[in-house]
Design an enzyme around this catalytic site. Sequence first.
Site, mmCIF file in Angstrom:
data_model
loop_
_atom_site.group_PDB
_atom_site.id
_atom_site.type_symbol
_atom_site.label_atom_id
_atom_site.label_comp_id
_atom_site.label_asym_id
_atom_site.label_seq_id
_atom_site.Cartn_x
_atom_site.Cartn_y
_atom_site.Cartn_z
ATOM 1 N N THR A 1 -6.262 -2.129 9.685
ATOM 2 C CA THR A 1 -6.130 -1.233 10.842
ATOM 3 C C THR A 1 -5.819 -1.965 12.147
ATOM 4 O O THR A 1 -6.620 -2.774 12.614
ATOM 5 C CB THR A 1 -7.365 -0.327 11.048
ATOM 6 O OG1 THR A 1 -7.784 0.224 9.802
ATOM 7 C CG2 THR A 1 -7.019 0.806 12.015
ATOM 8 N N LYS B 1 -13.008 1.979 0.571
ATOM 9 C CA LYS B 1 -12.668 1.885 1.986
ATOM 10 C C LYS B 1 -13.924 2.196 2.810
ATOM 11 O O LYS B 1 -14.423 3.317 2.781
ATOM 12 C CB LYS B 1 -11.539 2.855 2.332
ATOM 13 C CG LYS B 1 -10.215 2.513 1.661
ATOM 14 C CD LYS B 1 -9.172 3.584 1.889
ATOM 15 C CE LYS B 1 -8.784 3.697 3.348
ATOM 16 N NZ LYS B 1 -7.751 4.752 3.546
ATOM 17 N N ARG C 1 0.855 -1.195 0.000
ATOM 18 C CA ARG C 1 0.000 0.000 0.000
ATOM 19 C C ARG C 1 0.887 1.239 0.000
ATOM 20 O O ARG C 1 1.744 1.402 0.860
ATOM 21 C CB ARG C 1 -0.896 -0.002 1.237
ATOM 22 C CG ARG C 1 -1.635 1.310 1.503
ATOM 23 C CD ARG C 1 -2.495 1.176 2.759
ATOM 24 N NE ARG C 1 -3.084 2.435 3.171
ATOM 25 C CZ ARG C 1 -2.695 3.142 4.240
ATOM 26 N NH1 ARG C 1 -1.698 2.698 4.995
ATOM 27 N NH2 ARG C 1 -3.285 4.276 4.549
ATOM 28 N N ARG D 1 -9.598 17.561 9.845
ATOM 29 C CA ARG D 1 -8.613 17.708 10.905
ATOM 30 C C ARG D 1 -8.741 19.048 11.623
ATOM 31 O O ARG D 1 -9.225 20.025 11.046
ATOM 32 C CB ARG D 1 -7.199 17.604 10.326
ATOM 33 C CG ARG D 1 -6.888 16.294 9.630
ATOM 34 C CD ARG D 1 -5.474 16.307 9.065
ATOM 35 N NE ARG D 1 -5.186 15.090 8.322
ATOM 36 C CZ ARG D 1 -4.722 13.969 8.862
ATOM 37 N NH1 ARG D 1 -4.500 13.925 10.168
ATOM 38 N NH2 ARG D 1 -4.482 12.901 8.137
#
Length: 482
Positions: A281, A220, A33, A74
Amino acid sequence: MFRRTKILATVGPACSRAHQLEALIGAGVNAFRVNFSHGDPADHQAVVDAIRSGAERRGQSVAVLADLQGPKIRIAGFADGSVTLREGDAFILDPELGPEAGTAEQVGVGYKALPDDCAAGDTLLLDDGLIELRVEAIHGRRIHCRVVIGGRLSSRKGINRRGGGLTAPALTDKDRADIRTAAAMDLDFLAVSFPRNADDMNEARRLYEQAGGRGNLVAKIERAEAVAEPDTLDGIIEASDGVMVARGDLAVEIGDAELVAVQKHIIQRVRALDRFVVTATQMMESMIHAPQPTRAEVSDVANAVLDGTDAVMLSAETAVGDHPEATVCAMDRIIRGAERAYHRGQSSHRLHEAFENIDESIALAAMYVANHLQDVKAIIAMTESGTTPRLMSRIRSGMPIFAFTPHAHTRRRVALYRGVQPMAFDSAELPNDEVNERAVQTLRDQDLVKDGDRIIITKGDYVSAHGGTNALKVVVVGGVVR
């Protein structure tokens, strides 16, 4: 003989050099990845070149997945780099505040629409859920919160809303540019972050194909909206070639107590809809620093394998960890242990459904023969695009599926599919009556089969025809093979 479940490893500072990447391939990595959240196109190209050179030296097919950054929402920065928030403190999120003007009382937000997406009573989670804020009021563009769970908060950590509902589009301007980059690099997979529905995936596919991309598209699953309704999840799956269960942001949005059941449901739906699935994850998180995994991590990886995931992914463990090669070796060992525990049996996958496509029917029929006929030791799927072996791999079996194809990009793609082993083989160069015999001999030459073994062969009458698989044959090694 072969490990069926594949390993996808994230590239980062700990493993970005050519000799490090080749060592990880030797340890068992099937795909890498490349995180487009970091680095520039030149950096990514250098990594891809090193991966492909290392794989070629080892005689292996190794895929590369580009992971788009997506609308990562963020906070901005703190004047001192970080602050400590304590339970009960008042804290303000202010989209109008300067990029480095954060204090223990307030911080800026990069996502300007956040005040429009929130209301009093909402729960906002920062830094992957480690910090929890309750929204008390919104005055103008300032979101007034109360700290529920405190801790150290540093600059530019992510924000999630429990239950989802943030309206940021899945594709940012950066993602659109990165899609063109991925297409130009001829990567094998493109992962789209934070899709809300099938429309997001369709838009990504349109842009990717427009730019000349031919890799598989991976959705995803990390938004609460994506799993809230069965039709929404199925729509995303059907608009994609594969799915990644991105458990970090997903767990933050739906709550960790819901994650295990949702993960199992996603894997089941992806397999039922004939796509491939990656579980990702924190699978071996402790090995960022520790030389051995915890027992909980062993169980986590093993359970994903037993649920039928195609691949398990390593993130920070290989990107920035102290023991990237040891981590891959440990994951390889755990997967093999879990696969030994699985016993082949009868399958009911789509048993009562009608099929529209001949190649799909042949692929699934081959797997029923493999699971029910004695002494079958291998399956040879002659393929142009990799579709037939992917369809085969949706049915559980202990049987190795050898994808025979002349195309390097197809060999790299199938390297991520569960139970599929890529093989270089060009049937177009052979007389038609010699193709099966040469294919069987290829496996014999590598001591993968022996006399008396039965082999299932699927192929098409028309060479180089996409979706052209229309024949199934069972042959005996050492007998007359035609």
